[in-house]
Design a protein around this motif. Structure first.
Motif, PDB file in Angstrom:
ATOM      1  N   LEU A 181       0.836  -1.192   0.000  1.00 11.16           N
ATOM      2  CA  LEU A 181       0.000   0.000   0.000  1.00 11.16           C
ATOM      3  C   LEU A 181       0.880   1.255   0.000  1.00 11.16           C
ATOM      4  CD1 LEU A 181      -2.154  -2.106   0.676  1.00 11.16           C
ATOM      5  CD2 LEU A 181      -3.092  -0.504   2.363  1.00 11.16           C
ATOM      6  N   GLY A 182       0.686   2.100  -1.013  1.00 17.15           N
ATOM      7  CA  GLY A 182       1.443   3.342  -1.105  1.00 17.15           C
ATOM      8  C   GLY A 182       0.520   4.527  -1.326  1.00 17.15           C
ATOM      9  N   SER A 183       1.089   5.720  -1.421  1.00 20.20           N
ATOM     10  CA  SER A 183       0.315   6.954  -1.583  1.00 20.20           C
ATOM     11  C   SER A 183      -0.553   6.903  -2.830  1.00 20.20           C
ATOM     12  CB  SER A 183       1.261   8.157  -1.692  1.00 20.20           C
ATOM     13  OG  SER A 183       2.106   8.255  -0.567  1.00 20.20           O
ATOM     14  N   SER A 184      -1.808   7.316  -2.685  1.00 17.76           N
ATOM     15  CA  SER A 184      -2.734   7.315  -3.817  1.00 17.76           C
ATOM     16  C   SER A 184      -2.760   8.681  -4.491  1.00 17.76           C
ATOM     17  CB  SER A 184      -4.148   6.962  -3.346  1.00 17.76           C
ATOM     18  OG  SER A 184      -5.084   7.165  -4.381  1.00 17.76           O
ATOM     19  N   GLY A 217      -0.369  11.292   7.224  1.00 20.42           N
ATOM     20  CA  GLY A 217       0.008  10.606   5.996  1.00 20.42           C
ATOM     21  C   GLY A 217      -1.026  10.783   4.904  1.00 20.42           C
ATOM     22  N   THR A 218      -0.669  10.381   3.703  1.00 22.48           N
ATOM     23  CA  THR A 218      -1.593  10.448   2.574  1.00 22.48           C
ATOM     24  C   THR A 218      -2.512   9.239   2.575  1.00 22.48           C
ATOM     25  OG1 THR A 218      -0.028   9.263   1.160  1.00 22.48           O
ATOM     26  CG2 THR A 218       0.114  11.655   1.161  1.00 22.48           C
ATOM     27  N   GLY A 219      -3.649   9.342   1.855  1.00 18.97           N
ATOM     28  CA  GLY A 219      -4.479   8.168   1.638  1.00 18.97           C
ATOM     29  C   GLY A 219      -3.695   7.141   0.853  1.00 18.97           C
ATOM     30  N   VAL A 220      -3.963   5.861   1.082  1.00 16.74           N
ATOM     31  CA  VAL A 220      -3.155   4.807   0.455  1.00 16.74           C
ATOM     32  C   VAL A 220      -4.006   3.904  -0.429  1.00 16.74           C
ATOM     33  CG1 VAL A 220      -1.406   4.790   2.281  1.00 16.74           C
ATOM     34  CG2 VAL A 220      -3.425   3.314   2.494  1.00 16.74           C
ATOM     35  N   THR A 221      -3.323   3.182  -1.293  1.00 16.61           N
ATOM     36  CA  THR A 221      -3.987   2.235  -2.186  1.00 16.61           C
ATOM     37  C   THR A 221      -3.001   1.139  -2.544  1.00 16.61           C
ATOM     38  OG1 THR A 221      -5.206   2.023  -4.265  1.00 16.61           O
ATOM     39  CG2 THR A 221      -3.304   3.475  -4.285  1.00 16.61           C
ATOM     40  N   THR A 222      -3.538   0.007  -3.000  1.00 18.28           N
ATOM     41  CA  THR A 222      -2.654  -1.043  -3.511  1.00 18.28           C
ATOM     42  C   THR A 222      -1.997  -0.542  -4.791  1.00 18.28           C
ATOM     43  OG1 THR A 222      -4.588  -1.982  -4.629  1.00 18.28           O
ATOM     44  CG2 THR A 222      -3.953  -2.959  -2.518  1.00 18.28           C
ATOM     45  N   TYR A 223      -0.776  -1.017  -5.067  1.00 19.73           N
ATOM     46  CA  TYR A 223       0.033  -0.449  -6.142  1.00 19.73           C
ATOM     47  C   TYR A 223       0.173  -1.384  -7.332  1.00 19.73           C
ATOM     48  CZ  TYR A 223       1.956   4.054  -4.676  1.00 19.73           C
ATOM     49  OH  TYR A 223       2.117   5.391  -4.386  1.00 19.73           O
ATOM     50  N   ALA A 224      -0.156  -0.857  -8.511  1.00 19.96           N
ATOM     51  CA  ALA A 224       0.028  -1.628  -9.739  1.00 19.96           C
ATOM     52  C   ALA A 224       1.504  -1.890 -10.010  1.00 19.96           C
ATOM     53  CB  ALA A 224      -0.591  -0.873 -10.912  1.00 19.96           C
TER      54      ALA A 224
END
Length: 427
Positions: A78-81, A295-302
């Motif tokens: 999970l990284g920054s979206s 922190g920033t919102g996160v998402t799974t990373y392509a």
């Protein structure tokens, strides 16, 4: 079957999610995943005026939380979206450059988006994900993603403004990222953002610190920063206007994560649909936790999915190891001070490249899924969504505002369904 897999030692060239590598092989693989996510995870907070050190720290924390909630069965980092950038800049009035003075307001909106996202995850866990796929078919998800990229276009263009030297370095950074993406080997192209960042940074060192032709990089803050210490956490502040702008990003994250989990199922040969709800819940809670601390919102990373597809190593145990390393980096103020020295023209060039790719890559969703644009239902849905997003169409009711990404998202969702009454669904 227990909550966590009983990881067995890998014996073949392909390492499945419930298999493990020896530590000597797992550490380099985890570092490769850190490299893959680092460019975007660092770039997004810098553009929004957040502390990138805090973002890296919470990317590690969020990845560990996601690992636990999905029972260690979905290999993801999970990284920054980037989906948050436009709405956060609108909600805070931030135009780029340096720290964002209104970060607390943005954090309240991020928590609201994470809460909505987590609630959707609970619903999916209870009744399945079929309704999500019907609500957000490829025509809709592609339109929403492209609208985000187009909505960010003015942000990138404003960052290009400056002297001829500033513009030259920014465009050289764009060209570097394009060249690496096109001509680099597959492993190299996965970290094109990071390579372009290093190239632009080196260019400023040569032309600025070395030759004095442009403003150089000041390393005083790096020298003064300690090697170890807690990140600079920030408390959130809740404002209904900011929440109205930022919370709808949850819908974008749902579409993004749904696609990623489907892609993981395809490349691993394992049906992961049963973990979609848990994935949404984990990502939503990780976003809330990040927002609670700065922190920033996160998402799974392509990017990390690409690394797995390239290496054929899908072991979920790689990701808590990568997360632990990210947390250690986040606990180094010197590392954070170094990130803050990235020059403005380099950030401008990366913004142009990344935001453009967000928009153009969404067209691939339409191509891969053979969306029929001879169907007026798809044409109107996509067309209206793109105009709302690119034009930043904002609706204000009292103290509640819904910005371009929000209006674009809801327009795409509602139009597609409304135009489907009395006919067979198309595209």
């Amino acid at each position: 079957m227990g909550y966590f897999p009983d990881w067995r030692r890998a014996t073949g060239a392909t390492v499945l999610p419930d298999e493990k590598l020896p530590l000597a092989a797992a550490v380099p693989m985890s570092l490769q995943h850190l490299l893959a996510m680092s460019g975007s995870t660092i770039l997004a907070p810098l553009i929004m005026g957040f502390d990138p050190n805090v973002a890296v720290f919470f990317s590690g924390i969020g990845t560990l939380l996601f690992f636990v909630i999905t029972g260690g069965r979905v290999p993801s980092y999970l990284g920054s979206s980037f989906a948050f950038i436009a709405v956060i800049m609108a909600a805070t009035g931030f135009a780029g450059g340096g720290p964002n003075p209104n970060i607390a307001v943005a954090l309240g909106g991020i928590i609201a988006a994470g809460l909505l996202y987590a609630l959707i995850g609970l619903v999916v866990m209870a009744i399945g994900s079929g309704w999500v796929e019907k609500l957000m078919p490829p025509a809709v998800t592609g339109a929403i993603g492209m609208a985000i990229g187009l909505n960010l276009a003015p942000v990138a263009v404003k960052q290009l403004a400056g002297s001829f030297a500033h513009l030259g370095i920014a465009l050289a950074t764009v060209l570097c990222m394009a060249a690496v993406s096109v001509y680099g080997r597959q492993a190299t192209s996965r970290v094109a953002v990071l390579i372009a960042l290093i190239f632009g940074y080196a260019l400023v060192l040569i032309l600025g610190n070395g030759m004095g032709l442009v403003p150089g990089i000041d390393f005083a803050a790096v020298a003064a920063a300690p090697w170890f210490g807690l990140p600079h956490f920030t408390a959130p502040r809740f404002d209904w206007g900011a929440i109205g702008l930022i919370a709808p990003v949850a819908v974008v994250l749902v579409a993004e994560n749904l696609g990623h989990i489907k892609a993981l199922g395809a490349i691993t040969g394992r049906n992961m649909d049963r973990y979609i709800g848990r994935g949404f819940l984990g990502d939503g809670l990780a976003t809330m936790l990040a927002g609670a601390g700065g922190g920033t919102g996160v998402t799974t990373y392509a990017e990390n999915i690409g690394v797995m597809a390239m290496t054929k190593v899908y072991s979920t145990l790689i990701f808590p190891l990568a997360a632990a390393i990210a947390i250690l980096l986040g606990l180094s103020p010197k590392f954070g001070a170094m990130l803050q020295t990235i020059p403005a023209p380099v950030l401008a060039g990366l913004a142009v490249s990344v935001f453009g790719l967000i928009a153009s890559a969404m067209a691939r969703i339409w191509v891969d899924n053979r969306v029929d644009f001879s169907d007026p239902r798809n044409l109107f849905t996509v067309g209206v969504a793109l105009i709302f997003g690119a034009g930043d169409f904002t609706v204000t009711l009292g103290g509640f505002s819904l910005g371009g990404i929000g209006t674009s998202t809801f327009a795409a969702l509602l139009l597609y369904q409304l135009l489907g009454f009395g006919r067979r669904a198309a595209g």
